[in-house]
Design a protein around this motif. Structure first.
Motif, PDB file in Angstrom:
ATOM      1  N   GLY A  24     -19.963  40.250  35.659  1.00 57.58           N
ATOM      2  CA  GLY A  24     -18.760  39.989  36.453  1.00 57.58           C
ATOM      3  C   GLY A  24     -17.516  41.145  36.374  1.00 57.58           C
ATOM      4  N   ARG A  25     -16.914  41.839  35.955  1.00 60.17           N
ATOM      5  CA  ARG A  25     -16.506  42.536  36.070  1.00 60.17           C
ATOM      6  C   ARG A  25     -17.071  44.213  37.240  1.00 60.17           C
ATOM      7  NH1 ARG A  25     -15.763  43.248  31.349  1.00 60.17           N
ATOM      8  NH2 ARG A  25     -16.757  45.706  30.614  1.00 60.17           N
ATOM      9  N   ALA A  26     -18.073  43.971  37.393  1.00 57.96           N
ATOM     10  CA  ALA A  26     -18.878  45.117  38.727  1.00 57.96           C
ATOM     11  C   ALA A  26     -18.933  44.590  39.569  1.00 57.96           C
ATOM     12  CB  ALA A  26     -20.499  46.133  37.879  1.00 57.96           C
ATOM     13  N   MET A  27     -19.048  43.575  39.863  1.00 55.53           N
ATOM     14  CA  MET A  27     -19.108  42.480  41.340  1.00 55.53           C
ATOM     15  C   MET A  27     -18.307  42.635  41.329  1.00 55.53           C
ATOM     16  SD  MET A  27     -21.201  40.749  42.388  1.00 55.53           S
ATOM     17  CE  MET A  27     -21.203  39.170  44.214  1.00 55.53           C
ATOM     18  N   GLU A  28     -16.680  42.507  40.639  1.00 52.15           N
ATOM     19  CA  GLU A  28     -15.661  42.080  41.786  1.00 52.15           C
ATOM     20  C   GLU A  28     -15.557  43.665  41.800  1.00 52.15           C
ATOM     21  OE1 GLU A  28     -10.843  41.232  40.181  1.00 52.15           O
ATOM     22  OE2 GLU A  28     -12.289  40.889  38.920  1.00 52.15           O
ATOM     23  N   SER A  29     -15.468  44.662  41.249  1.00 54.38           N
ATOM     24  CA  SER A  29     -14.849  45.857  41.276  1.00 54.38           C
ATOM     25  C   SER A  29     -15.415  46.197  42.250  1.00 54.38           C
ATOM     26  CB  SER A  29     -14.878  47.244  40.776  1.00 54.38           C
ATOM     27  OG  SER A  29     -16.598  47.006  39.808  1.00 54.38           O
ATOM     28  N   ASP A  34     -25.103  52.893  47.486  1.00 49.97           N
ATOM     29  CA  ASP A  34     -25.985  51.668  46.884  1.00 49.97           C
ATOM     30  C   ASP A  34     -24.997  51.814  45.366  1.00 49.97           C
ATOM     31  OD1 ASP A  34     -27.666  49.819  45.885  1.00 49.97           O
ATOM     32  OD2 ASP A  34     -28.805  51.216  45.319  1.00 49.97           O
ATOM     33  N   ASP A  35     -24.147  50.512  44.667  1.00 53.46           N
ATOM     34  CA  ASP A  35     -24.212  50.207  43.846  1.00 53.46           C
ATOM     35  C   ASP A  35     -25.272  50.806  42.730  1.00 53.46           C
ATOM     36  OD1 ASP A  35     -21.032  50.580  44.558  1.00 53.46           O
ATOM     37  OD2 ASP A  35     -21.274  48.700  45.359  1.00 53.46           O
ATOM     38  N   THR A  36     -26.129  49.623  42.796  1.00 49.18           N
ATOM     39  CA  THR A  36     -27.066  49.352  41.993  1.00 49.18           C
ATOM     40  C   THR A  36     -27.687  50.350  40.535  1.00 49.18           C
ATOM     41  OG1 THR A  36     -29.368  49.713  43.229  1.00 49.18           O
ATOM     42  CG2 THR A  36     -28.148  47.295  43.992  1.00 49.18           C
ATOM     43  N   TYR A  37     -27.217  51.097  41.094  1.00 47.94           N
ATOM     44  CA  TYR A  37     -27.759  52.095  40.324  1.00 47.94           C
ATOM     45  C   TYR A  37     -27.366  52.486  39.266  1.00 47.94           C
ATOM     46  CZ  TYR A  37     -29.653  56.524  38.381  1.00 47.94           C
ATOM     47  OH  TYR A  37     -30.201  57.695  37.369  1.00 47.94           O
ATOM     48  N   ASP A  38     -25.599  52.327  40.191  1.00 46.96           N
ATOM     49  CA  ASP A  38     -23.662  52.441  38.995  1.00 46.96           C
ATOM     50  C   ASP A  38     -24.041  50.941  38.032  1.00 46.96           C
ATOM     51  OD1 ASP A  38     -23.673  55.010  40.676  1.00 46.96           O
ATOM     52  OD2 ASP A  38     -21.948  53.906  41.377  1.00 46.96           O
ATOM     53  N   VAL A  39     -24.436  50.316  38.781  1.00 45.22           N
ATOM     54  CA  VAL A  39     -24.199  49.251  37.390  1.00 45.22           C
ATOM     55  C   VAL A  39     -25.616  49.483  36.490  1.00 45.22           C
ATOM     56  CG1 VAL A  39     -24.583  46.478  37.246  1.00 45.22           C
ATOM     57  CG2 VAL A  39     -22.795  47.687  39.453  1.00 45.22           C
ATOM     58  N   LEU A  40     -26.734  49.696  36.809  1.00 40.44           N
ATOM     59  CA  LEU A  40     -27.562  50.021  35.578  1.00 40.44           C
ATOM     60  C   LEU A  40     -26.982  50.858  34.842  1.00 40.44           C
ATOM     61  CD1 LEU A  40     -30.677  49.340  35.395  1.00 40.44           C
ATOM     62  CD2 LEU A  40     -30.798  51.568  36.037  1.00 40.44           C
ATOM     63  N   THR A  67     -19.273  52.248  25.553  1.00 46.12           N
ATOM     64  CA  THR A  67     -18.650  51.679  26.759  1.00 46.12           C
ATOM     65  C   THR A  67     -18.649  52.090  28.027  1.00 46.12           C
ATOM     66  OG1 THR A  67     -16.423  51.443  25.052  1.00 46.12           O
ATOM     67  CG2 THR A  67     -15.806  51.345  27.400  1.00 46.12           C
ATOM     68  N   PRO A  68     -19.192  50.841  28.657  1.00 47.42           N
ATOM     69  CA  PRO A  68     -19.858  51.291  29.881  1.00 47.42           C
ATOM     70  C   PRO A  68     -18.786  51.535  30.791  1.00 47.42           C
ATOM     71  CG  PRO A  68     -20.186  49.129  29.977  1.00 47.42           C
ATOM     72  CD  PRO A  68     -19.633  49.269  28.821  1.00 47.42           C
ATOM     73  N   ASP A  69     -18.463  52.177  31.749  1.00 44.57           N
ATOM     74  CA  ASP A  69     -17.638  53.282  33.181  1.00 44.57           C
ATOM     75  C   ASP A  69     -17.999  51.733  34.112  1.00 44.57           C
ATOM     76  OD1 ASP A  69     -16.415  54.900  32.662  1.00 44.57           O
ATOM     77  OD2 ASP A  69     -18.335  56.220  32.815  1.00 44.57           O
ATOM     78  N   VAL A  70     -16.989  51.091  34.429  1.00 48.86           N
ATOM     79  CA  VAL A  70     -17.381  49.662  35.797  1.00 48.86           C
ATOM     80  C   VAL A  70     -17.178  50.753  36.963  1.00 48.86           C
ATOM     81  CG1 VAL A  70     -16.247  48.090  36.920  1.00 48.86           C
ATOM     82  CG2 VAL A  70     -15.557  48.322  34.202  1.00 48.86           C
ATOM     83  N   PRO A  71     -18.575  50.349  37.421  1.00 49.37           N
ATOM     84  CA  PRO A  71     -18.356  50.859  39.143  1.00 49.37           C
ATOM     85  C   PRO A  71     -17.723  49.941  40.555  1.00 49.37           C
ATOM     86  CG  PRO A  71     -20.770  49.304  38.931  1.00 49.37           C
ATOM     87  CD  PRO A  71     -19.816  49.447  37.304  1.00 49.37           C
ATOM     88  N   ASP A  97     -16.868  53.675  45.309  1.00 53.64           N
ATOM     89  CA  ASP A  97     -16.976  54.512  46.324  1.00 53.64           C
ATOM     90  C   ASP A  97     -17.617  54.269  47.933  1.00 53.64           C
ATOM     91  OD1 ASP A  97     -17.037  56.416  44.241  1.00 53.64           O
ATOM     92  OD2 ASP A  97     -18.901  55.460  43.210  1.00 53.64           O
ATOM     93  N   ARG A  98     -18.138  52.506  47.783  1.00 55.80           N
ATOM     94  CA  ARG A  98     -18.593  52.551  49.311  1.00 55.80           C
ATOM     95  C   ARG A  98     -17.462  52.104  49.725  1.00 55.80           C
ATOM     96  NH1 ARG A  98     -18.364  47.438  51.382  1.00 55.80           N
ATOM     97  NH2 ARG A  98     -18.084  46.316  48.640  1.00 55.80           N
ATOM     98  N   GLN A  99     -16.549  51.348  49.214  1.00 53.83           N
ATOM     99  CA  GLN A  99     -15.037  50.905  50.128  1.00 53.83           C
ATOM    100  C   GLN A  99     -13.956  52.181  50.733  1.00 53.83           C
ATOM    101  OE1 GLN A  99     -15.844  50.208  46.814  1.00 53.83           O
ATOM    102  NE2 GLN A  99     -14.949  47.361  46.998  1.00 53.83           N
ATOM    103  N   MET A 100     -13.943  53.799  50.035  1.00 55.85           N
ATOM    104  CA  MET A 100     -13.664  54.916  49.697  1.00 55.85           C
ATOM    105  C   MET A 100     -14.622  55.487  51.162  1.00 55.85           C
ATOM    106  SD  MET A 100     -11.384  56.827  49.627  1.00 55.85           S
ATOM    107  CE  MET A 100     -10.168  55.891  48.096  1.00 55.85           C
TER     108      MET A 100
END
Length: 483
Positions: free
Chosen positions: A46-51, A347-353, A364-368, A371-374
């Motif tokens: 959920g956090r990854a989706m939002e970010s 592509d954010d999928t790899y970061d989510v993985l 504790t995972p980093d929330v991706p 990068d795309r937005q920037m």
């Protein structure tokens, strides 16, 4: 694979441009694995989706024989909630499925990994005699010598059947002797799919349904989009998601034709870690997962990788409006898949993985995200700056011409060169991207999809250079005539 290649190419081009001028997810019932509960996975996703701001995403985590979590977030292009049952194109993730289909034939004794492909496929004839030495193993290990640079990719994409696809290779040659060099090429797996058709005695999609999808209970999966049809995907345009139909092309093959969902991917990942219904012998599964001596960590539809100390088998998949990635951890029995209905430049999928893998280790995972937005914000800023410089160049063209009237032509040419450099680069844009992506065929049409922000920015910079140059030449001629 495209994710790493295109991101690398884009990262290399941006400095050149600068220089030139959710719905609630559905969880599957399962026993939580140690340190990785459904609630924890849901909260992270959920956090990854939002970010990340993705339009829609689905994901699944498995552990040994259990689906720990499967759910979806966001919406599809029809406005419907994405769930664990939303069909997603998984592109090159399909290669592991195709390898499995081939290995079922190997286990049945109907084909050998080391027999020549040409002996089974009469239409597999190329303009290079070395092609007769390509074996089934070479195809699956991507060591056949087939290359985007030496075959007519356009002709293969115009095919309407796998038989026609293979026949379209007739004018092609090999980039290396079979078995001597690894090179990623979708053609390998589309030829393998045709092999499954011929040896299996039925269409590739039918064989996959009867021998792979069906036995695993993957009722929402198919090859091509006629049986299981996903909605339109999205491209990101300077941060805004635009729904678009997938780019036309041949999508019924083994290189990237699978459409599936998160729930089905859970069953698939369990089978790949040795649990659930077995499709092939343990020995054949190990063969698929073991890299060849020359394959640079690539097995058969799986690439070996270390992620934070966790040994993974991974494969990503990227079309022009969908992205996906899958991974299994053989030492721990975990499986992961992340799929999105958006294909941005980054592509954010790899970061989510990566975050899911970290959670499986108890970290504790980093929330991706960001990068795309920037990345697209930088491109947008470059486009705006180039527009301003183009206008400024046109307004100051009279002054520029006045200072250089009477100068030698060669000196004027040198002064115009900086403004013309982006024009020359833009003219060579597809070839430049192809070079930066290790020779993968790239067309202008493809560059209007996931690479749209880069393409538009590049075009604006080139247009600014053209306007500035033309106005300077017009003013220079005017000043010369006045004298």
């Amino acid at each position: 694979m495209k994710r790493e290649l295109i991101h690398l190419a884009a990262a290399a081009l941006v400095p050149a441009l600068v220089t030139a001028l959710v719905t609630a997810p559905a969880a599957r019932a399962a026993s939580p694995a140690t340190g990785l509960t459904p609630a924890a996975v849901d909260a992270y996703l959920g956090r990854a989706m939002e970010s990340t701001g993705l339009p829609g995403m689905s994901a699944v985590v498995t552990h040994k024989d259990e689906i720990v979590y499967a759910g979806g977030y966001g919406r599809d292009s029809d406005g419907e909630p994405v769930t664990e049952r939303t069909p997603m194109r998984v592109a090159s993730v399909s290669k592991s499925f195709t390898a499995m289909a081939v290995m079922t034939l190997v286990d049945d004794g109907r084909i050998s990994l080391d027999e020549p492909v040409a002996g089974r496929l009469p239409e597999f004839r190329m303009a290079d005699p070395r092609a007769a030495g390509i074996t089934v193993r070479h195809l699956l290990n991507q060591t056949s010598g087939l290359s985007d640079t030496t075959v007519d990719i356009g002709a293969t994409q115009a095919a309407t059947s796998l038989a026609g696809y293979v026949s379209a290779l007739g004018t092609g040659t090999l980039a290396a002797d079979p078995g001597t060099r690894w090179e990623y090429c979708n053609v390998n797996y589309d030829v393998a799919a045709r092999l499954v058709e011929v040896v299996g005695g039925r269409g590739f999609g039918d064989y996959m349904r009867q021998r792979v999808f069906g036995p695993l209970g993957m009722t929402g999966s198919a090859v091509g989009d006629r049986v299981v049809r996903p909605s339109e995907g999205f491209n990101s345009l300077y941060g805004a998601w635009v729904a678009r139909p997938e780019m036309p092309g041949f999508r019924d093959g083994g290189g990237g034709g699978v459409v599936t969902d998160a729930a089905d991917m859970g069953r698939w990942l369990i089978s790949q870690t040795g649990g659930g219904r077995r499709l092939v012998t343990p020995e054949s599964l190990r063969t698929m997962h073991t890299p060849s001596a020359v394959a640079r960590g690539y097995g058969m539809g799986w690439g070996e990788q270390d992620m934070g100390g966790t040994r993974l088998l991974v494969h990503s998949g990227n079309l022009f409006t969908y992205n996906a990635v899958q991974a299994i951890a053989p030492d721990t029995g975990y499986g992961f898949a992340v799929m999105t209905n958006g294909a941005p430049l980054y592509d954010d999928t790899y970061d989510v993985l990566t975050g899911l893998v970290a959670m499986s280790r108890g970290d504790t995972p980093d929330v991706p995200g960001g990068d795309r937005q920037m990345f697209e914000l930088v491109l947008g800023a470059i486009a705006l700056a180039a527009t301003g410089l183009g206008v400024l160049g046109a307004l100051r063209s009279r002054r520029w011409a006045g200072r250089r009237a009477g100068s030698p032509a060669w000196r004027i040419g040198l002064r115009l060169a900086p403004a013309l450099l982006p024009v020359a680069l833009f003219a060579a844009y597809p070839s430049l991207i192809s070079f930066l992506t290790n020779g993968r065929t790239v067309t202008w049409e493809q560059l209007t999809y996931f690479a749209a922000p880069l393409t538009i920015t590049f075009a604006v910079v080139a247009a600014a250079g053209v306007v500035t140059t033309v106005m300077r030449l017009v003013r220079l001629r005017s000043v010369g005539s006045a004298r």
